[in-house]
Design a protein around this motif. Structure first.
Motif, PDB file in Angstrom:
ATOM      1  N   ASP A  65       0.818  -1.216   0.000  1.00  0.00           N
ATOM      2  CA  ASP A  65       0.000   0.000   0.000  1.00  0.00           C
ATOM      3  C   ASP A  65       0.850   1.264   0.000  1.00  0.00           C
ATOM      4  OD1 ASP A  65      -2.396  -1.499   0.123  1.00  0.00           O
ATOM      5  OD2 ASP A  65      -2.113  -1.756   2.281  1.00  0.00           O
ATOM      6  N   LYS A 101      -3.501   5.831  -0.319  1.00  0.00           N
ATOM      7  CA  LYS A 101      -4.462   5.203  -1.225  1.00  0.00           C
ATOM      8  C   LYS A 101      -4.771   6.112  -2.409  1.00  0.00           C
ATOM      9  CE  LYS A 101      -9.091   3.124  -1.383  1.00  0.00           C
ATOM     10  NZ  LYS A 101     -10.316   2.780  -0.598  1.00  0.00           N
ATOM     11  N   THR A 102      -4.936   7.408  -2.124  1.00  0.00           N
ATOM     12  CA  THR A 102      -5.217   8.374  -3.185  1.00  0.00           C
ATOM     13  C   THR A 102      -4.028   8.521  -4.111  1.00  0.00           C
ATOM     14  OG1 THR A 102      -6.707   9.591  -1.714  1.00  0.00           O
ATOM     15  CG2 THR A 102      -5.908  10.751  -3.669  1.00  0.00           C
ATOM     16  N   ASN A 140      -3.899   5.526  -6.387  1.00  0.00           N
ATOM     17  CA  ASN A 140      -4.969   5.572  -7.382  1.00  0.00           C
ATOM     18  C   ASN A 140      -4.683   6.595  -8.475  1.00  0.00           C
ATOM     19  OD1 ASN A 140      -6.505   3.554  -6.206  1.00  0.00           O
ATOM     20  ND2 ASN A 140      -7.743   4.961  -4.993  1.00  0.00           N
ATOM     21  N   LYS A 141      -4.123   7.746  -8.109  1.00  0.00           N
ATOM     22  CA  LYS A 141      -3.796   8.756  -9.115  1.00  0.00           C
ATOM     23  C   LYS A 141      -2.653   8.283 -10.010  1.00  0.00           C
ATOM     24  CE  LYS A 141      -5.670  11.962  -9.618  1.00  0.00           C
ATOM     25  NZ  LYS A 141      -6.951  12.276 -10.292  1.00  0.00           N
ATOM     26  N   LYS A 145      -2.069   5.162 -10.764  1.00  0.00           N
ATOM     27  CA  LYS A 145      -2.672   4.162 -11.646  1.00  0.00           C
ATOM     28  C   LYS A 145      -3.446   4.837 -12.774  1.00  0.00           C
ATOM     29  CE  LYS A 145      -3.025   0.358  -8.305  1.00  0.00           C
ATOM     30  NZ  LYS A 145      -3.959  -0.491  -7.504  1.00  0.00           N
ATOM     31  N   GLU A 146      -4.136   5.903 -12.441  1.00  0.00           N
ATOM     32  CA  GLU A 146      -4.846   6.676 -13.468  1.00  0.00           C
ATOM     33  C   GLU A 146      -3.856   7.222 -14.491  1.00  0.00           C
ATOM     34  OE1 GLU A 146      -6.858  11.037 -13.994  1.00  0.00           O
ATOM     35  OE2 GLU A 146      -7.119  10.072 -12.041  1.00  0.00           O
ATOM     36  N   HIS A 173      -3.779  16.064  -9.281  1.00  0.00           N
ATOM     37  CA  HIS A 173      -3.615  15.531  -7.926  1.00  0.00           C
ATOM     38  C   HIS A 173      -3.180  16.684  -7.040  1.00  0.00           C
ATOM     39  CE1 HIS A 173      -2.701  13.072  -4.486  1.00  0.00           C
ATOM     40  NE2 HIS A 173      -1.421  13.415  -4.527  1.00  0.00           N
TER      41      HIS A 173
END
Length: 253
Positions: A23, A54-55, A58-59, A61-62, A91
């Motif tokens: 993580d 986590k954010t 995710n960003k 991965k985007e 972001h």
């Protein structure tokens, strides 16, 4: 000092483990196999590493999806139409203006170099970590097209920044052991010169242990911590990033 070394060695070994970085933003470059892909996505993951993990992940991965999950191929082979894929990315204060300039720099750089390691060297040679970081930031923005707003996303000791994100990125790329966390991709920057990235967790623990005495957290503080960690392990002072971070997460301090 002996007891401190024993404690930090034990914790560094405990946290320097792939199960603890699932993580963590370093998981982003770990999801790629190519050297340049790891360099590029590691650089973006480190740059975007503020806020909730986590954010951040995710960003990242985007962003990888916007690069068609082939960041090196995208950056070195994109056309004007492809850049439209990047519009709207954001972001926190990093937006598509910053992203487009980052891509522009990487395009120009990889057109002349095989590895991003060269961006931290002076004519192919390592001089000092301060020289590497100052030189990297200078060369990164040495373009008439560099947006003024983007400068806040690449730190430098020249502005007395502790350079947390770049030091973290360098740890990822340079540190070489058999633990499976850091990559050890770059061989011309000595592991012994790596400076521990100072985030809020490292800062808190290092102060409690007397490894930092300066009131502010800046470049001089980063050097103070580096010199004190060298007393514990001259060859690999940055490994204690794992220990200082872990102790804070455990709420020992």
């Amino acid at each position: 000092m002996i007891k401190l070394k024993e404690l930090l060695d034990e914790k560094a070994d405990y946290y320097n483990n792939p199960s603890f970085v699932i993580d963590d933003p370093i998981s982003i470059p770990h999801s790629f196999s190519g050297k340049q892909d790891k360099e590029i996505m590691g650089f973006f993951a480190a740059t975007l590493a503020w806020g909730q993990r986590k954010t951040i992940i995710n960003k990242c991965k985007e962003l990888a999806v916007r690069f068609d999950n082939e960041p090196y191929k995208f950056i070195t082979g994109h056309g004007e139409e492809d850049l439209k894929n990047l519009l709207g990315f954001k972001h926190r204060t990093f937006n598509d203006t910053d992203l487009l300039y980052f891509v522009d720099f990487l395009y120009r750089f990889y057109n002349e170099n095989d590895s991003l390691e060269d961006a931290f060297l002076s004519n192919g040679r390592f001089i000092s970590m301060e020289d590497s970081l100052v030189g990297f930031e200078y060369n990164f923005f040495n373009s008439p097209d560099a947006p003024l707003r983007t400068r806040k996303h690449v730190a430098t000791p020249a502005r007395n920044s502790a350079c947390k994100r770049l030091n973290m990125y360098l740890r990822w790329m340079v540190r070489d052991d058999d633990k499976g966390v850091d990559f050890g991709l770059w061989k011309r920057i000595p592991q012994s010169s790596l400076i521990c990235p100072i985030d809020v967790h490292v800062d808190r623990t290092a102060r409690k242990l007397g490894l930092i005495t300066r009131k502010q957290t800046d470049w001089k503080t980063a050097l103070e911590l580096y010199e004190n960690l060298r007393l514990l392990d001259n060859d690999d002072p940055a490994k204690y990033d794992f220990a200082l971070f872990g102790l804070s997460i455990e709420k020992v301090f």
